[in-house]
Enzyme design. Structure first.
Site, short mmCIF file in Angstrom:
data_model
loop_
_atom_site.label_atom_id
_atom_site.label_comp_id
_atom_site.label_asym_id
_atom_site.label_seq_id
_atom_site.Cartn_x
_atom_site.Cartn_y
_atom_site.Cartn_z
N HIS A 1 35.53 28.25 43.01
CA HIS A 1 34.65 29.34 42.58
C HIS A 1 33.66 29.70 43.68
CE1 HIS A 1 35.40 27.67 38.29
NE2 HIS A 1 36.49 28.04 38.91
N ARG B 1 48.55 27.42 49.79
CA ARG B 1 47.53 28.15 50.54
C ARG B 1 46.23 27.36 50.67
NH1 ARG B 1 46.00 33.07 46.26
NH2 ARG B 1 43.96 33.18 47.24
N ASP C 1 49.15 34.80 47.77
CA ASP C 1 50.06 34.05 46.91
C ASP C 1 51.50 34.23 47.34
OD1 ASP C 1 48.71 32.48 44.93
OD2 ASP C 1 47.87 34.36 44.15
N ARG D 1 38.40 42.19 42.21
CA ARG D 1 38.69 40.94 41.49
C ARG D 1 37.67 40.80 40.36
NH1 ARG D 1 39.61 38.94 47.16
NH2 ARG D 1 41.64 37.94 47.23
N GLU E 1 53.32 38.99 43.67
CA GLU E 1 52.81 37.75 44.28
C GLU E 1 53.84 36.64 44.24
OE1 GLU E 1 48.34 37.35 43.75
OE2 GLU E 1 48.93 38.00 41.76
N CYS F 1 47.28 43.64 49.62
CA CYS F 1 45.85 43.34 49.49
C CYS F 1 45.48 41.88 49.75
CB CYS F 1 45.33 43.76 48.12
SG CYS F 1 46.00 42.81 46.75
C1 PEP Z 1 46.58 37.42 46.79
O1 PEP Z 1 47.15 36.47 46.24
O2 PEP Z 1 46.90 37.85 47.90
C2 PEP Z 1 45.43 38.07 46.14
C3 PEP Z 1 44.91 39.18 46.63
O3 PEP Z 1 44.92 37.47 45.06
P1 PEP Z 1 43.95 36.19 45.12
O4 PEP Z 1 43.65 35.92 46.55
O5 PEP Z 1 42.77 36.54 44.31
O6 PEP Z 1 44.83 35.15 44.49
MG MG Z 2 46.79 36.11 44.13
#
Ligand code: PEP
Ligand code: MG
Length: 747
Positions: free
Chosen positions: A364, A640, A630, A471, A606, A677
């Site tokens: 968080h 990741r 993701d 987000r 994703e 994104c």
């Molecule tokens: C992603 O997975 O690239 C994404 C934009 O979502 P988050 O980083 O919030 O998982």
């Molecule tokens: Mg994601």
């Protein structure tokens, strides 16, 4: 109450206290201490070795070894028995030292005639500062009481040295807290900054480790423990019943606070001569040392709880609150073991950077730091023990490196880098209102990622066309209960107002995995990233998603609205989510509320599976956004969050680019608008290669828009595509070397 015996440790401690009370310079005091310990323990030798730097120990005082070797004899961590005590932070007690594994003579000390060896680490809260050693000619093992006595003395020494009592004479210690230390952590939010350390929770300073009156100390300890228990009970009764995680932690606090073993050990330490706070700290050190070695995550968490509880007890005993009245320096860089999202938001944008000892990329705190766009380095081991308020600190969030009290040379090089970045930012400002049009005439639309209302002011200055990813987790993560619909609707409306008519793509709640809501029952999943998360939670527990969709529709209040669902892995998840949204639209209409002028319903791609979804999916989606963070982790099966593996696979790997190209083709077939994104969209080379593969819309953190646009305006995508195709045909693993070469040739 434990029986008060006039144990070795008590006798030794009261003599030590008298010695410490006498005037004298640091070295003189160290010499007196070694004399006193040797005398009390009936050994010929007592020596103090202190850490000169992270891996070298130096003999700083001795009774019994050759005096010429003081400040001369040095050894590396792990070298000889002394080095081993320091490396393992463990006692070595042997009657026949030469037979011990790792034994090594230091000829200049004249120690070859001593057979028995007892070495204990001089440690503070699990951090080793040096080694205290006694040796004797006679082959003898040291008793438990003697070992304990020496450990307690070592602990008192650790406190005294920390207080700077010996600093100035003991070269080793004066070097500490002045020297340049580099931390290799992990990068959780990119960016670089120079600032001054501001400790989130300065450690409690124990100024009086030895006490004269054990009875008085026992009374103090018990009174403080009673106060602690009352406060834990109060916290428990105030905790929301739905907050399983918080309750679990508080229950663990209560269990430890009522633990007879914990109290008994501290009471024993007091009867052996420690003050109440030193006894608490000794227990805390033991817990910390165990924390480093326990492999079981659950047990480690509980030891963390015990550590936190000890801190609370120390604060009660010493009346040292969290707020020590230390002024926040200019350009503060927050240093903490860990921090919650709400606390981090409270500091807000006044911070220039954050460095955490723990944390994870998806935690968080990392999400908040990302939203605030402040560089964040996590896993900077031991930084809270090394850093002092006001220390100069350089944070390189791009590399995950932190320099504490940097040498002038390092600071100068870092400042050059910052100056170059600042100059580049100026250049970017000059192209802010120009399009990201490549030399071959292709327009790439650049958008920003956001997650907080506070991000929106950067929309006009960044040159972004809109918000490509909003987000929505933060509003859920920073509250102790589910936010209300009205509250969310008001916030989303403010976001749209602030965007001033530019498109904002709201992503519905993406929780689960490591993003666990404080009020959500944590599920114990073996692989949370592959578990019950994002849309899977949204569809299975529809209440929260419905409420969020209603809030978004109300916020739009007749304006255009774009909503996307995260982590769609197959067609039916999208059709179900879409149907639910359309049902809410009907409901809003029936209630007489204004409907959005235009409603776009999109999906985040994703998981690789979605790239192979039936054509109908691509027809149904109004737009698709690739969540590259993701997608890349699932494409390469590389977590990741795991620093070891995440850098192993290049985003410019030919297979990954080819996969992106296939997604582009599928979307082209159905005329479905496609964007990207993930964080990679904000890296100029990556962004350029994505554009060369056919992506026409990229969303990134605001600070990346300038650098990405600047590069895009200088390249011909056809030329780049040719380069990529050539690398592909040549069987290259990644196109990066070819692209870099090309840039080098072009100067
Ligand atoms: C992603 O997975 O690239 C994404 C934009 O979502 P988050 O980083 O919030 O998982
Ligand atoms: Mg994601």
């Amino acid at each position: 109450m434990p029986e008060q015996t006039d144990s070795e440790s008590r006798k030794l401690l009261s003599r030590l206290q008298a010695t410490l009370a006498e005037a004298g310079a640091g070295q003189e005091r160290l010499d007196r201490i070694t004399h006193l310990i040797a005398d009390s323990m009936g050994t010929e030798v007592c020596s103090i070795y202190l850490l000169l730097n992270a891996d070298t120990l130096e003999l700083c005082a001795t009774e019994g070894l050759a005096s010429e070797s003081v400040h001369v004899t040095r050894m590396r961590l792990g070298e000889g028995l002394v080095g081993r005590v320091a490396l393992r932070v463990r006692v070595i007690n042997t009657a026949h030292a030469p037979a011990e594994p790792g034994f090594r003579y230091m000829p200049e000390t004249g120690e070859e005639c001593f057979s028995s060896f007892l070495g204990v680490p001089i440690q503070r809260l699990g951090e080793c500062l040096g080694v205290l050693v006694v040796q004797s000619r006679q082959e003898r093992g040291f008793s438990d009481d003697e070992v304990y006595a020496l450990e307690v003395v070592a602990m008192v020494l650790a406190e005294m040295t920390e207080l700077g009592a010996f600093v100035g004479e003991g070269e080793a210690l004066s070097a500490r807290h002045q020297s340049h230390v580099v931390f290799h952590g992990s990068c959780a939010q990119e960016g670089t900054t120079e600032g001054r350390v501001y400790l989130h929770e300065p450690r409690v300073v124990v100024t009086r480790p030895i006490a004269d009156d054990p009875r008085a100390e026992l009374i103090r300890l018990r009174a403080a423990a009673d106060q602690l228990r009352v406060s834990v009970d109060l916290m428990l009764s105030n905790a929301p019943k739905s907050d399983g995680e918080q309750i679990e932690v508080l229950e663990a606090y209560r269990m430890f606070a009522n633990s007879r073993g914990w109290m008994r050990r501290m009471e024993e330490d007091i009867t052996r001569g420690l003050s109440a706070e030193a006894a608490v700290e000794k227990e805390q050190s033991t817990a910390r040392a165990r924390m480093e070695t326990v492999p079981d995550a659950y047990l480690r968490e509980r030891l963390h709880d015990l550590d936190d509880l000890s801190n609370r007890l120390l604060r009660v005993l010493t009346s040292q609150g969290v707020d020590t009245g230390v002024q926040m320096p200019d350009r503060p860089v927050l240093v903490a073991r860990n921090i919650g999202p709400a606390e981090l938001l409270d500091y807000g944008r006044s911070l220039k950077g954050v460095v955490l000892e723990e944390g994870s990329v998806g935690s968080h705190a990392a999400i908040v730091a990302r939203a605030l766009a402040i560089p964040l380095v996590i896993n900077a081991k031991r930084i809270t023990t090394e850093a002092l308020n006001g220390d100069l600190i350089l944070v390189d969030g791009d590399q995950g490196i932190v320099h504490l009290r940097p040498e002038d040379r390092v600071a100068a090089a870092f400042r050059d880098k910052l100056a170059m970045q600042a100059a580049a930012q100026k250049r970017y400002a000059s192209i802010r209102d120009k399009p990201a049009k490549t030399l071959c005439g292709t327009n790439i639309s650049l958008h920003m990622n956001a997650g907080l209302m506070a991000d929106l002011p950067s929309l006009p200055s960044s040159g972004a066309e809109g918000v490509g990813l909003f987000r929505t987790e933060l509003q859920f993560l920073t509250r102790s209960q589910v936010p209300r619909r009205g509250e969310l609707a008001a916030l989303y409306a403010r976001v749209m107002d602030a965007a001033g008519g530019k498109r904002v793509v709201f992503r519905t709640l993406d929780i689960g995995s490591d993003k666990v809501l404080p009020y959500m029952k944590p599920t114990d999943e073996p692989n949370p990233a592959l578990g019950w998360r994002a849309i899977r939670v949204g569809l299975d527990k529809p209440g929260v998603m419905r409420m969020q969709l209603q809030a978004l529709l109300r916020a739009a209040n007749g304006r255009s609205l774009a909503i996307m669902f995260p982590f769609i892995a197959q067609l039916d998840e999208f059709t179900q989510a879409r149907d639910r949204l359309l049902r809410e639209v009907e409901r809003e209409a029936a209630l007489g509320h204004r409907l959005p002028r235009n409603l776009e319903i999109g999906a985040m791609l994703e998981t690789p599976s979605l790239a192979f979804a039936p054509r109908h999916f691509f027809e149904l989606a109004d737009f698709i956004s690739i969540g590259g963070n993701d997608l890349k982790q699932f494409f390469f099966a590389a977590d990741r969050e795991n620093e070891r593996v995440r850098r192993r696979y290049d985003t410019l790997n030919v297979s990954f680019l080819t996969f992106l190209e296939q997604i582009v083709h599928r979307c082209d077939d159905t005329d479905t608008p496609l964007g990207f994104c993930g964080e990679d969209a904000g890296r100029p080379l990556e962004a350029m290669c994505f554009a060369a593969m056919g992506l026409r819309s990229l969303s990134m953190r605001p600070a990346s828009i300038g650098p990405v646009k600047s590069l895009l305006r200088r390249v011909n995508l056809r030329e780049m595509r040719g380069l990529i195709n050539e690398a592909r045909a040549n069987g290259a693993q990644s196109v990066r070397p070819a692209v870099m070469d090309w840039f080098r040739q072009k100067g």
